[in-house]
Scaffold this motif. Structure first.
Motif, PDB file in Angstrom:
ATOM      1  N   PRO A  75       0.808  -1.221   0.000  1.00  0.00           N
ATOM      2  CA  PRO A  75       0.000   0.000   0.000  1.00  0.00           C
ATOM      3  C   PRO A  75       0.841   1.272   0.000  1.00  0.00           C
ATOM      4  O   PRO A  75       0.493   2.253  -0.622  1.00  0.00           O
ATOM      5  N   GLU A  76       1.994   1.284   0.719  1.00  0.00           N
ATOM      6  CA  GLU A  76       2.781   2.505   0.780  1.00  0.00           C
ATOM      7  C   GLU A  76       3.491   2.806  -0.542  1.00  0.00           C
ATOM      8  O   GLU A  76       3.888   3.925  -0.781  1.00  0.00           O
ATOM      9  N   ALA A  82       1.764   4.993  -9.258  1.00  0.00           N
ATOM     10  CA  ALA A  82       0.595   5.294 -10.068  1.00  0.00           C
ATOM     11  C   ALA A  82       0.911   6.241 -11.225  1.00  0.00           C
ATOM     12  O   ALA A  82       0.449   6.019 -12.337  1.00  0.00           O
ATOM     13  N   PRO A  83       1.724   7.326 -11.040  1.00  0.00           N
ATOM     14  CA  PRO A  83       2.011   8.195 -12.183  1.00  0.00           C
ATOM     15  C   PRO A  83       2.760   7.474 -13.296  1.00  0.00           C
ATOM     16  O   PRO A  83       2.556   7.764 -14.470  1.00  0.00           O
ATOM     17  N   ALA A 111       0.805  -2.888 -13.578  1.00  0.00           N
ATOM     18  CA  ALA A 111       1.915  -2.954 -12.621  1.00  0.00           C
ATOM     19  C   ALA A 111       2.866  -4.097 -12.946  1.00  0.00           C
ATOM     20  O   ALA A 111       4.056  -4.021 -12.691  1.00  0.00           O
ATOM     21  N   ALA A 112       2.339  -5.171 -13.515  1.00  0.00           N
ATOM     22  CA  ALA A 112       3.160  -6.303 -13.948  1.00  0.00           C
ATOM     23  C   ALA A 112       2.629  -6.763 -15.301  1.00  0.00           C
ATOM     24  O   ALA A 112       1.631  -7.473 -15.373  1.00  0.00           O
ATOM     25  N   THR A 113       3.289  -6.361 -16.361  1.00  0.00           N
ATOM     26  CA  THR A 113       2.874  -6.714 -17.713  1.00  0.00           C
ATOM     27  C   THR A 113       3.708  -7.886 -18.200  1.00  0.00           C
ATOM     28  O   THR A 113       4.923  -7.772 -18.309  1.00  0.00           O
ATOM     29  N   THR A 114       3.047  -9.009 -18.447  1.00  0.00           N
ATOM     30  CA  THR A 114       3.759 -10.190 -18.931  1.00  0.00           C
ATOM     31  C   THR A 114       3.676 -10.234 -20.453  1.00  0.00           C
ATOM     32  O   THR A 114       2.664  -9.859 -21.040  1.00  0.00           O
ATOM     33  N   ILE A 115       4.764 -10.696 -21.073  1.00  0.00           N
ATOM     34  CA  ILE A 115       4.836 -10.786 -22.527  1.00  0.00           C
ATOM     35  C   ILE A 115       5.171 -12.223 -22.886  1.00  0.00           C
ATOM     36  O   ILE A 115       6.081 -12.811 -22.298  1.00  0.00           O
ATOM     37  N   GLY A 116       4.421 -12.804 -23.813  1.00  0.00           N
ATOM     38  CA  GLY A 116       4.708 -14.169 -24.226  1.00  0.00           C
ATOM     39  C   GLY A 116       3.678 -14.696 -25.195  1.00  0.00           C
ATOM     40  O   GLY A 116       2.743 -14.002 -25.588  1.00  0.00           O
ATOM     41  N   ARG A 140       8.358  -0.288 -10.555  1.00  0.00           N
ATOM     42  CA  ARG A 140       8.981  -0.294  -9.234  1.00  0.00           C
ATOM     43  C   ARG A 140       9.591   1.085  -8.988  1.00  0.00           C
ATOM     44  O   ARG A 140      10.430   1.531  -9.756  1.00  0.00           O
ATOM     45  N   GLY A 141       9.146   1.745  -7.931  1.00  0.00           N
ATOM     46  CA  GLY A 141       9.690   3.056  -7.594  1.00  0.00           C
ATOM     47  C   GLY A 141       9.412   4.113  -8.653  1.00  0.00           C
ATOM     48  O   GLY A 141      10.221   5.002  -8.860  1.00  0.00           O
TER      49      GLY A 141
END
Length: 185
Positions: A75-76, A82-83, A111-116, A140-141
């Motif tokens: 959550p933190e 988000a931006p 947030a986590a885009t998988t490619i395959g 991330r960050g």
């Protein structure tokens, strides 16, 4: 007479050996052509290949919902990332098969885009040289990071092999098999 028979047997043996060698090379050549024909339209496939017969469809079965992404956002950290998520996407700039995945196709980033090649991937590329779970892009960050997921043919970022998680920048080119995607923030 024995020397003549020996010469004749050696000549026959040489001819048989050459015939077997040419047959072997021909079989290798046919296998390479058949492998290269994967993904081509039926017009380019061998005429002796019969189309696969589909069994009569049974009652429709609802497909299971796709599995949630493996990355868990704390959550933190969620507000800081988000931006970075807003408006980021992958766009196909080169493709193996224009019918299945035309140039210009865009995939929205999560947030986590998988490619395959697997149907469960966020960005499904129908490239036979792509693994089912080829690569993943994570936020991330406030930044995007690309990681290869142990794919057979590897992942290239701007022509360089991805060996560890690498930060993405706007305009980077990601090669998955013979498909090239452009990352844009």
């Amino acid at each position: 007479m024995t020397a003549l028979n020996l010469d004749l047997m050696l000549t026959v043996a040489r001819i048989v050996f050459l015939v077997l060698l040419y047959v072997f090379v021909l079989l290798i050549f046919r296998a390479l052509i058949a492998e290269a024909a994967v993904g081509l339209s039926p017009r380019y496939r061998r005429r002796t290949q019969a189309p696969a017969r589909q069994p009569a469809p049974a009652a429709p079965v609802p497909e299971p919902a796709p599995a949630p992404p493996a990355v868990v956002l704390l959550p933190e950290r969620a507000p800081a990332e988000a931006p970075a998520l807003a408006g980021s996407r992958l766009t196909v700039v080169e493709t193996y098969s224009g019918r299945d995945l035309p140039v210009g196709t865009a995939f929205s980033m999560t947030a986590a885009t998988t490619i395959g090649r697997g149907k469960h991937s966020s960005a499904v590329v129908g490239d036979p040289y792509a693994s089912l779970d080829h690569a993943i892009i994570v936020a991330r960050g406030g930044q995007w990071h690309l990681r290869d997921r142990g794919s057979t043919n590897g992942t290239l970022l701007n022509g360089q092999q991805v060996v560890q998680e690498t930060r993405l920048q706007d305009g980077d080119r990601i090669s998955i098999g013979s498909t090239v995607l452009r990352f844009s923030e």
